[in-house]
Write a protein that holds these residues in place. Structure first.
Motif, mmCIF file in Angstrom:
data_model
loop_
_atom_site.group_PDB
_atom_site.id
_atom_site.type_symbol
_atom_site.label_atom_id
_atom_site.label_comp_id
_atom_site.label_asym_id
_atom_site.label_seq_id
_atom_site.Cartn_x
_atom_site.Cartn_y
_atom_site.Cartn_z
ATOM 1 N N GLN A 1 0.867 -1.286 -0.016
ATOM 2 C CA GLN A 1 -0.088 -0.086 0.029
ATOM 3 C C GLN A 1 0.998 1.327 0.089
ATOM 4 O OE1 GLN A 1 -3.208 0.445 -0.184
ATOM 5 N NE2 GLN A 1 -3.721 -1.785 -0.247
ATOM 6 N N VAL A 2 0.487 2.214 -0.551
ATOM 7 C CA VAL A 2 0.847 3.536 -0.646
ATOM 8 C C VAL A 2 0.103 4.386 -0.126
ATOM 9 C CG1 VAL A 2 1.918 5.342 -2.098
ATOM 10 C CG2 VAL A 2 2.546 2.906 -2.614
ATOM 11 N N GLN A 3 0.575 5.405 0.586
ATOM 12 C CA GLN A 3 -0.172 6.549 1.256
ATOM 13 C C GLN A 3 0.102 7.841 0.628
ATOM 14 O OE1 GLN A 3 1.218 4.292 3.602
ATOM 15 N NE2 GLN A 3 -0.447 3.032 3.405
ATOM 16 N N LEU A 4 -0.721 8.567 0.324
ATOM 17 C CA LEU A 4 -0.318 9.919 -0.198
ATOM 18 C C LEU A 4 -1.131 10.997 0.425
ATOM 19 C CD1 LEU A 4 -1.077 9.079 -4.113
ATOM 20 C CD2 LEU A 4 1.124 9.119 -2.861
ATOM 21 N N VAL A 5 -0.510 11.962 0.884
ATOM 22 C CA VAL A 5 -1.170 13.301 1.463
ATOM 23 C C VAL A 5 -0.582 14.526 0.686
ATOM 24 C CG1 VAL A 5 -1.054 14.480 3.733
ATOM 25 C CG2 VAL A 5 -0.887 12.075 3.755
ATOM 26 N N GLU A 6 -1.593 15.172 0.365
ATOM 27 C CA GLU A 6 -1.471 16.614 -0.404
ATOM 28 C C GLU A 6 -1.346 17.794 0.733
ATOM 29 O OE1 GLU A 6 -4.415 14.162 -2.932
ATOM 30 O OE2 GLU A 6 -4.126 14.575 -0.770
ATOM 31 N N SER A 7 -0.530 18.720 0.057
ATOM 32 C CA SER A 7 -0.707 19.988 1.154
ATOM 33 C C SER A 7 -0.457 20.997 0.097
ATOM 34 C CB SER A 7 0.288 20.317 2.305
ATOM 35 O OG SER A 7 1.727 19.853 1.791
ATOM 36 N N GLY A 8 -0.879 22.424 0.562
ATOM 37 C CA GLY A 8 -0.465 23.575 -0.161
ATOM 38 C C GLY A 8 -1.360 24.180 -0.761
ATOM 39 N N GLY A 9 -2.724 23.807 -0.956
ATOM 40 C CA GLY A 9 -3.865 24.337 -1.417
ATOM 41 C C GLY A 9 -4.230 25.776 -0.692
ATOM 42 N N GLY A 10 -5.289 26.638 -1.085
ATOM 43 C CA GLY A 10 -5.447 27.820 -0.749
ATOM 44 C C GLY A 10 -6.352 28.532 -1.569
ATOM 45 N N TYR B 1 -5.857 16.388 -6.514
ATOM 46 C CA TYR B 1 -5.625 15.164 -6.115
ATOM 47 C C TYR B 1 -4.302 14.654 -6.394
ATOM 48 C CZ TYR B 1 -10.583 14.824 -4.556
ATOM 49 O OH TYR B 1 -11.850 15.180 -4.152
ATOM 50 N N CYS B 2 -3.624 14.141 -5.587
ATOM 51 C CA CYS B 2 -2.429 13.463 -6.111
ATOM 52 C C CYS B 2 -2.650 11.831 -6.012
ATOM 53 C CB CYS B 2 -1.192 13.550 -4.928
ATOM 54 S SG CYS B 2 0.294 12.638 -5.143
ATOM 55 N N ALA B 3 -1.834 11.194 -7.024
ATOM 56 C CA ALA B 3 -2.144 10.046 -7.422
ATOM 57 C C ALA B 3 -0.810 9.228 -7.769
ATOM 58 C CB ALA B 3 -3.010 9.664 -8.626
ATOM 59 N N ALA B 4 -0.884 7.797 -7.492
ATOM 60 C CA ALA B 4 0.492 7.064 -7.638
ATOM 61 C C ALA B 4 -0.089 5.713 -8.135
ATOM 62 C CB ALA B 4 1.045 6.846 -6.534
ATOM 63 N N GLY B 5 0.759 5.346 -9.245
ATOM 64 C CA GLY B 5 0.473 3.799 -9.626
ATOM 65 C C GLY B 5 1.656 3.163 -10.163
ATOM 66 N N PRO B 6 1.721 1.843 -10.454
ATOM 67 C CA PRO B 6 2.600 0.943 -10.863
ATOM 68 C C PRO B 6 2.596 0.777 -12.378
ATOM 69 C CG PRO B 6 0.906 -0.595 -10.161
ATOM 70 C CD PRO B 6 0.437 0.925 -10.080
ATOM 71 N N ARG B 7 1.753 1.265 -13.084
ATOM 72 C CA ARG B 7 1.550 0.930 -14.621
ATOM 73 C C ARG B 7 2.173 2.155 -15.278
ATOM 74 N NH1 ARG B 7 -2.751 -0.043 -11.723
ATOM 75 N NH2 ARG B 7 -3.632 -2.266 -11.373
ATOM 76 N N ARG B 8 2.414 1.265 -16.512
ATOM 77 C CA ARG B 8 3.531 2.296 -17.472
ATOM 78 C C ARG B 8 2.720 3.072 -18.560
ATOM 79 N NH1 ARG B 8 9.228 0.710 -17.085
ATOM 80 N NH2 ARG B 8 9.378 -0.979 -15.526
ATOM 81 N N TRP B 9 1.564 2.638 -18.569
ATOM 82 C CA TRP B 9 0.700 3.160 -19.693
ATOM 83 C C TRP B 9 -0.333 4.102 -19.327
ATOM 84 C CZ3 TRP B 9 -3.920 1.573 -18.083
ATOM 85 C CH2 TRP B 9 -4.111 0.445 -17.571
ATOM 86 N N GLY B 10 -0.889 4.901 -20.265
ATOM 87 C CA GLY B 10 -2.270 5.755 -19.802
ATOM 88 C C GLY B 10 -1.996 6.930 -18.992
ATOM 89 N N GLY C 1 4.921 4.545 2.675
ATOM 90 C CA GLY C 1 4.450 2.929 2.653
ATOM 91 C C GLY C 1 5.556 2.491 1.373
ATOM 92 N N ARG C 2 4.580 1.427 0.580
ATOM 93 C CA ARG C 2 5.399 0.646 -0.624
ATOM 94 C C ARG C 2 5.761 1.568 -1.775
ATOM 95 N NH1 ARG C 2 3.679 -3.446 -3.983
ATOM 96 N NH2 ARG C 2 5.619 -4.909 -4.271
ATOM 97 N N THR C 3 6.532 2.654 -1.625
ATOM 98 C CA THR C 3 6.771 3.572 -2.492
ATOM 99 C C THR C 3 7.703 2.930 -3.798
ATOM 100 O OG1 THR C 3 8.672 4.371 -1.403
ATOM 101 C CG2 THR C 3 6.379 5.599 -1.129
ATOM 102 N N SER C 4 8.327 1.852 -3.409
ATOM 103 C CA SER C 4 9.081 1.071 -4.494
ATOM 104 C C SER C 4 8.287 0.400 -5.539
ATOM 105 C CB SER C 4 9.973 -0.106 -3.958
ATOM 106 O OG SER C 4 9.108 -1.069 -3.334
#
Length: 124
Positions: free
Chosen positions: A1-10, A95-104, A26-29
């Motif tokens: 699992q990966v956890q993401l936390v955004e900041s800086g809005g306003g 929103y911030c997003a993260a993923g393992p895929r190389r396409w799209g 988390g599992r950022t690798s």
């Protein structure tokens, strides 16, 4: 699992700047790419920018090209979105997003993990 936390809005006036930050833990690798998306009231979530976790490849929506810059700091496990020349139409939850895929990378599909979002409001 990966956890993401955004900041800086306003709240910022049109023409102003903001920098959003996203901290990954988390599992950022397992991350291949990270992206920023936004959702305005009554609209669907849309792609803003993406960056591969290694290399120099970046991707932008036409609406933000030349105004927004995505960058990363691998050592700190951070991704940033520098937003300049902001317009009222940039108002949205980002929103911030993260993923393992190389396409799209300009679509929702490759991203498995999402942050809670940060509000950006641009006044005219």
């Amino acid at each position: 699992q990966v956890q993401l936390v955004e900041s800086g809005g306003g709240l910022v006036q049109a023409g102003g700047s903001l920098r959003l930050s996203c901290a990954a833990s988390g599992r950022t690798s397992s991350i291949y790419a990270m992206g920023w998306f936004r959702q305005a009231p009554g609209k669907e979530r849309e792609f803003v920018a993406a960056i591969r976790w290694s290399g120099d490849s970046t991707y932008y929506a036409d609406s933000v090209k030349g105004r927004f810059t995505i960058s990363r700091d691998n050592a700190k496990k951070m991704v940033y979105l520098q937003m300049n020349s902001l317009k009222p139409e940039d108002t949205a939850v980002y929103y911030c997003a993260a993923g393992p895929r190389r396409w799209g990378l300009t679509t929702n599909a490759p991203y498995d993990y999402w942050g809670q979002g940060t509000q950006v409001t641009v006044s005219s």
